[in-house]
Design a protein around this motif. Structure first.
Motif, PDB file in Angstrom:
ATOM      1  N   LEU A   1       0.829  -1.205   0.000  1.00  0.00           N
ATOM      2  CA  LEU A   1       0.000   0.000   0.000  1.00  0.00           C
ATOM      3  C   LEU A   1       0.861   1.252   0.000  1.00  0.00           C
ATOM      4  N   MET A   2       1.846   1.252   0.862  1.00  0.00           N
ATOM      5  CA  MET A   2       2.674   2.438   1.010  1.00  0.00           C
ATOM      6  C   MET A   2       3.400   2.767  -0.288  1.00  0.00           C
ATOM      7  N   PHE A   3       3.943   1.747  -0.909  1.00  0.00           N
ATOM      8  CA  PHE A   3       4.721   1.997  -2.124  1.00  0.00           C
ATOM      9  C   PHE A   3       3.834   2.202  -3.332  1.00  0.00           C
ATOM     10  N   GLU A   4       2.810   1.379  -3.449  1.00  0.00           N
ATOM     11  CA  GLU A   4       2.015   1.439  -4.666  1.00  0.00           C
ATOM     12  C   GLU A   4       1.010   2.577  -4.631  1.00  0.00           C
ATOM     13  N   LYS A   5       0.422   2.784  -3.486  1.00  0.00           N
ATOM     14  CA  LYS A   5      -0.614   3.810  -3.457  1.00  0.00           C
ATOM     15  C   LYS A   5      -0.026   5.160  -3.107  1.00  0.00           C
ATOM     16  N   TYR A   6       0.756   5.203  -2.036  1.00  0.00           N
ATOM     17  CA  TYR A   6       1.256   6.509  -1.610  1.00  0.00           C
ATOM     18  C   TYR A   6       2.579   6.849  -2.260  1.00  0.00           C
ATOM     19  N   LYS A   7       3.205   5.842  -2.857  1.00  0.00           N
ATOM     20  CA  LYS A   7       4.473   6.052  -3.545  1.00  0.00           C
ATOM     21  C   LYS A   7       5.512   6.719  -2.642  1.00  0.00           C
ATOM     22  N   VAL A   8       5.606   6.239  -1.452  1.00  0.00           N
ATOM     23  CA  VAL A   8       6.575   6.834  -0.527  1.00  0.00           C
ATOM     24  C   VAL A   8       7.980   6.505  -1.004  1.00  0.00           C
ATOM     25  N   PRO A   9       8.914   7.428  -0.786  1.00  0.00           N
ATOM     26  CA  PRO A   9      10.281   7.171  -1.240  1.00  0.00           C
ATOM     27  C   PRO A   9      10.996   6.132  -0.404  1.00  0.00           C
ATOM     28  N   ALA A  10      10.645   6.027   0.843  1.00  0.00           N
ATOM     29  CA  ALA A  10      11.308   5.052   1.696  1.00  0.00           C
ATOM     30  C   ALA A  10      10.362   4.676   2.806  1.00  0.00           C
ATOM     31  N   LEU A  11      10.496   3.463   3.252  1.00  0.00           N
ATOM     32  CA  LEU A  11       9.564   2.983   4.268  1.00  0.00           C
ATOM     33  C   LEU A  11      10.321   2.148   5.275  1.00  0.00           C
ATOM     34  N   PHE A  12       9.978   2.335   6.500  1.00  0.00           N
ATOM     35  CA  PHE A  12      10.541   1.439   7.503  1.00  0.00           C
ATOM     36  C   PHE A  12       9.450   1.036   8.467  1.00  0.00           C
ATOM     37  N   LEU A  13       9.395  -0.238   8.735  1.00  0.00           N
ATOM     38  CA  LEU A  13       8.448  -0.702   9.740  1.00  0.00           C
ATOM     39  C   LEU A  13       9.253  -1.032  10.984  1.00  0.00           C
ATOM     40  N   ALA A  14       8.903  -0.423  12.063  1.00  0.00           N
ATOM     41  CA  ALA A  14       9.642  -0.707  13.286  1.00  0.00           C
ATOM     42  C   ALA A  14       8.663  -1.184  14.333  1.00  0.00           C
ATOM     43  N   LYS A  15       9.144  -2.072  15.147  1.00  0.00           N
ATOM     44  CA  LYS A  15       8.272  -2.582  16.192  1.00  0.00           C
ATOM     45  C   LYS A  15       8.091  -1.509  17.266  1.00  0.00           C
ATOM     46  N   ASN A  16       6.865  -1.437  17.745  1.00  0.00           N
ATOM     47  CA  ASN A  16       6.538  -0.474  18.801  1.00  0.00           C
ATOM     48  C   ASN A  16       7.548  -0.494  19.927  1.00  0.00           C
ATOM     49  N   ALA A  17       7.827  -1.723  20.386  1.00  0.00           N
ATOM     50  CA  ALA A  17       8.667  -1.872  21.562  1.00  0.00           C
ATOM     51  C   ALA A  17      10.067  -1.321  21.287  1.00  0.00           C
ATOM     52  N   VAL A  18      10.553  -1.572  20.086  1.00  0.00           N
ATOM     53  CA  VAL A  18      11.886  -1.097  19.748  1.00  0.00           C
ATOM     54  C   VAL A  18      11.918   0.435  19.743  1.00  0.00           C
ATOM     55  N   LEU A  19      10.864   1.004  19.194  1.00  0.00           N
ATOM     56  CA  LEU A  19      10.808   2.465  19.144  1.00  0.00           C
ATOM     57  C   LEU A  19      10.777   3.056  20.548  1.00  0.00           C
ATOM     58  N   THR A  20       9.968   2.464  21.400  1.00  0.00           N
ATOM     59  CA  THR A  20       9.900   2.960  22.768  1.00  0.00           C
ATOM     60  C   THR A  20      11.269   2.886  23.410  1.00  0.00           C
ATOM     61  N   SER A  21      11.915   1.749  23.173  1.00  0.00           N
ATOM     62  CA  SER A  21      13.224   1.549  23.763  1.00  0.00           C
ATOM     63  C   SER A  21      14.219   2.595  23.249  1.00  0.00           C
ATOM     64  N   PHE A  22      14.222   2.808  21.952  1.00  0.00           N
ATOM     65  CA  PHE A  22      15.135   3.791  21.382  1.00  0.00           C
ATOM     66  C   PHE A  22      14.791   5.204  21.831  1.00  0.00           C
ATOM     67  N   ALA A  23      13.485   5.431  21.999  1.00  0.00           N
ATOM     68  CA  ALA A  23      13.082   6.783  22.373  1.00  0.00           C
ATOM     69  C   ALA A  23      13.684   7.168  23.713  1.00  0.00           C
ATOM     70  N   SER A  24      13.891   6.171  24.555  1.00  0.00           N
ATOM     71  CA  SER A  24      14.482   6.503  25.836  1.00  0.00           C
ATOM     72  C   SER A  24      15.989   6.303  25.793  1.00  0.00           C
ATOM     73  N   GLY A  25      16.512   6.038  24.618  1.00  0.00           N
ATOM     74  CA  GLY A  25      17.949   6.004  24.432  1.00  0.00           C
ATOM     75  C   GLY A  25      18.603   4.720  24.852  1.00  0.00           C
ATOM     76  N   ARG A  26      17.858   3.643  24.867  1.00  0.00           N
ATOM     77  CA  ARG A  26      18.533   2.391  25.198  1.00  0.00           C
ATOM     78  C   ARG A  26      18.211   1.309  24.183  1.00  0.00           C
ATOM     79  N   ALA A  27      19.128   0.423  24.034  1.00  0.00           N
ATOM     80  CA  ALA A  27      18.943  -0.649  23.061  1.00  0.00           C
ATOM     81  C   ALA A  27      18.389  -1.890  23.730  1.00  0.00           C
TER      82      ALA A  27
END
Lengths: 604, 161
Positions: free
Chosen positions: A346-372
């Motif tokens: 959908l993202m590429f075909e319909k919205y034609k986004v130049p780049a896409l990344f799917l990240a897991k919620n948990a990983v994002l939360t973890s990174f948001a607080s600066g830890r791996a």
């Protein structure tokens, strides 16, 4: 030099590496890699080529494209792409690779489905500036997922191969990627101002987190999402709206031009329904409007709705053209291969986004607080998920989840209030007039055509607000007798009626810690069987950590992150801390430090 | 750079590996990044710039290319393109390799690109036996090693015998 000498000598192999690589870079990658067979001199030459294109259309020649016997070749190709990507990423990002990137594990294992064409995969990497630069895999295909360095908050677009060094202050906090924030109640004003000051080749990435309850969208690197609106949509079957008067009346009475009306293209949509997205459009009652959620049990079941939600987020709230912005989508830890595929398609075909990344919620939360590495306790609208994140990867085996989330608590509260004879009147069902200054009169209205789902939705909105305002997690496990005498807390409903909430203030949140408490709430019997198998929050945390490797348990205990709307409940952190310490006392002495994720994702 | 502009008509002498000297105008020589850097850093005090890696025949070709591109820099791109393709058309492999090396040494990007492209075109879509034959590459793999390499990137050899 004379050509006869050229004939007898292997001139080409004597060329310097740089020249040979330059020559190879003019070849299709397939041919370049093929040269490894020529002689030992050539074996690893292609690996130094700086531009590779992964185009598997070269594999499908002579019309035998979907031949089953090609599986080995496909697999070999996938394997190749993976190896190259990993190698390159490591080169670019050095040791940060583990922290900054999440390589989709399925990507490695997947075998080709012959029915899905794996299209051209385009990879561009700004290889010149290693650590400082952002890095994009723009993958315009169906199958693969793009990945980009999460480390930077803005991306460079594929045409600009190398980007100017980033502003230092931005890169100092490399892991900052902001998904959402604490309490945003209203859809915020659309704005694209944040873009204007950026350098010409830089655009900020758009982050969308489509939760089970709320959809959050905004620019990467900002503290708060620009748009927060419900993940549910109103839908009116066009079949029932054949009566033109009815239709006119509806469109005329839309109170605000900003309300999103997204009429469906009749030819396109088989179901012929009209969808209303956004809290304003949903806030207005319409005859026969059903409230539908695209997500069921964490899985998207209706992509048409998802499309509409994205449309609303991108075009109406953020006012951007998705073609210009790299996209970061947050996905649940349990997202399946099919879901990711569909999303990417959908993202590429319909919205034609130049780049896409799917990240897991948990990983994002973890990174948001600066830890791996951390244990992410995500208590959202639809469910509560506990996911250990280690070195930027979710440890899937140890993920625990329960269906108890904010919406479930709201339902409990609503049922509990109902059992006491208090019904919440949805906002649309009455008119409130000020007859004299300070004195109000409420007139009940009757709308026979209102659907049950809309009534429930409106009630839940109010119940959710009550919950947010008055509820707090009790310090000790709830028991009826000790809380029977606590003071009542008043809450004024929209119709002016003031209700008093007593023990429920503590009882409802305690369901999170002790699901079996549900049995005592009248009207929630349907959940009782399920409740038996659901464990409380502290048990889930401990179980999850115990499923992880012994070596990292200590680290997980020391950084437990709370995220999600329900987790921002008052005293919840203190209670969980206390319960955990009690459980642990007997077994090991671990110091636990706590951090509430700086930007709690709103999922009340 | 100021000096190089005012001395635009100055000529340089380049000396090939076999001792032949070439007189070139400065703006032609500037097509080469190597010479440009030398001039900028004022290494040109010597009357003759020796280019010990390039023989006379190749140097003549290189300078021919440079002259065309220096003179035609303002003219139409299409003309240059057709010149480029004509330039390498009937060149044998030995000369081509010399040219590539010279272009690489003198850092003439355009020439390096077209020459590399020409070589790449020769390799393209040919089975490796044929490529080995054309370039006289000696196969020093043992049969086992060759099989291993082939297995490693099986997809790349798909479609070739």
């Amino acid at each position: 030099m004379d050509s006869d000498i050229g004939k007898s000598l292997d001139r080409i192999s004597k060329l310097p590496d740089s020249v040979l690589c330059h020559i190879l870079s003019f070849l299709q990658t397939k041919n370049a890699v093929g040269t490894s067979i020529l002689s030992t001199r050539w074996r690893y030459l292609w690996t130094f080529v700086t531009s590779l294109d992964f185009d598997d259309s070269v594999l499908f020649h002579d019309g035998n494209e979907f031949d089953g016997c090609n599986d080995m070749v496909n697999f070999s190709f996938m394997n190749f792409v993976n190896r190259v990507l990993l190698l390159r990423l490591r080169e670019l990002l050095g040791d940060d690779i583990r922290a900054g990137l999440q390589v989709n594990p399925e990507f490695k294992r997947q075998s080709f489905q012959p029915s899905v064409a794996f299209r051209t995969t385009y990879v561009s990497a700004s290889s010149a500036h290693a650590k400082d630069s952002s890095f994009i895999f723009a993958v315009s295909g169906w199958r693969s997922l793009g990945f980009s360095s999460l480390a930077s908050s803005s991306f460079s677009l594929p045409p600009s191969r190398s980007r100017p060094p980033k502003a230092k202050n931005e890169s100092q906090n490399p892991n900052k990627i902001t998904t959402a924030t604490r309490r945003y109640k209203e859809e915020s004003t659309p704005s694209r101002l944040s873009n204007s000051s950026l350098q010409p080749y830089e655009v900020s990435a758009i982050v969308i987190d489509l939760g089970s309850h709320t959809c959050k969208a905004g620019y990467a690197g900002e503290d708060a999402p620009k748009a927060v609106f419900p993940s549910v949509v109103g839908s009116i079957d066009q079949m029932e709206l054949d009566d033109p008067d009815n239709l006119d009346k509806n469109s005329e009475s839309i109170p605000d031009s900003k309300s999103v009306v997204r009429p469906f293209d009749a030819e396109k949509s088989k179901s012929k329904r009209k969808l209303y997205v956004g809290s304003q459009a949903l806030g207005y009652r319409r005859d026969h409007m059903e409230v539908l959620s695209p997500i069921k049990d964490g899985v998207v079941v209706d992509w048409e709705i998802v499309e509409n939600i994205w449309d609303h987020a991108l075009r109406d709230c953020l006012l951007i053209d998705p073609k210009e912005h790299p996209m970061l989508l947050a996905e649940p830890s349990s997202n399946s291969q099919q879901q990711r595929e569909k999303t990417a398609e959908l993202m590429f075909e319909k919205y034609k986004v130049p780049a896409l990344f799917l990240a897991k919620n948990a990983v994002l939360t973890s990174f948001a607080s600066g830890r791996a590495t951390s244990l992410v306790v995500d208590s959202g609208g639809g469910s509560t998920t506990i996911a250990p994140v280690h070195d930027g990867y979710v440890l899937q085996k140890a993920v625990q989840s329960s269906p108890i989330g904010g919406e479930f608590l709201s339902d409990c509260l609503m049922k509990s209030l109902e059992s006491k004879g208090l019904t919440i009147k949805p906002r649309y069902s009455f008119k409130r007039k000020e007859i004299r200054p300070g004195e109000f009169q409420t007139v009940d209205l009757d709308f026979p055509n209102t659907t049950e789902s809309y009534r429930l939705y409106s009630q839940r909105v109010i119940a959710g607000d009550i919950k947010e305002c008055v509820c707090r997690a009790p310090d000790t496990p709830y028991d009826e007798s000790s809380y029977s005498n606590i003071p009542m807390t008043p809450y004024e409903l929209p119709d002016g009626q003031t209700i008093e909430i007593g023990a429920d203030r503590f009882k409802i949140p305690d369901v999170l810690f002790n699901p079996s408490l549900v049995q005592t709430i009248p009207g929630m019997e349907s959940f009782v069987e399920t409740a038996a198998s659901v464990r409380g929050l502290p048990q889930m945390v401990i179980e999850s950590i115990n499923k992880c490797d012994v070596d990292i348990r200590r680290e997980l205990f020391s950084s437990i992150l709370l995220s999600g709307g329900t987790a921002s409940m008052q005293q919840l952190k203190e209670r969980l801390e206390k319960d955990l310490l009690e459980c642990l006392d007997r077994r090991e002495h671990t110091s636990i430090s706590w951090f509430i994720s700086a930007d709690v994702v709103l999922q009340v | 750079m100021a000096s190089s502009i005012e001395n635009n008509n100055e000529k340089l002498t380049l000396k090939s590996s076999d001792g032949e000297e070439f007189l070139v105008e400065k703006h032609v020589a500037l097509q080469s990044t190597l010479l440009q850097n030398m001039l900028d850093s004022d290494c040109s005090s010597a009357d003759v710039i020796p280019l010990p890696k390039i023989d006379a025949r190749t140097l003549a070709l290189v300078l021919g290319y440079c002259k065309k591109h220096a003179d035609a820099s303002s003219s139409k791109q299409g003309e240059l393109n057709s010149f480029d393709s004509e330039f390498l058309k009937d060149m044998d492999m030995g000369a081509l390799f010399n040219l590539v090396l010279a272009a690489n040494f003198m850092e003439i990007k355009g020439l390096l690109d077209i020459a590399a492209q020409k070589i790449a075109d020769t390799i393209k879509d040919k089975p490796h036996q044929e490529v080995r034959e054309i370039f006289h590459v000696e196969n020093d793999y043992t049969p086992e090693e060759e099989a291993a390499v082939r297995e490693e990137n099986r997809w790349a050899f798909e479609g070739f015998p």
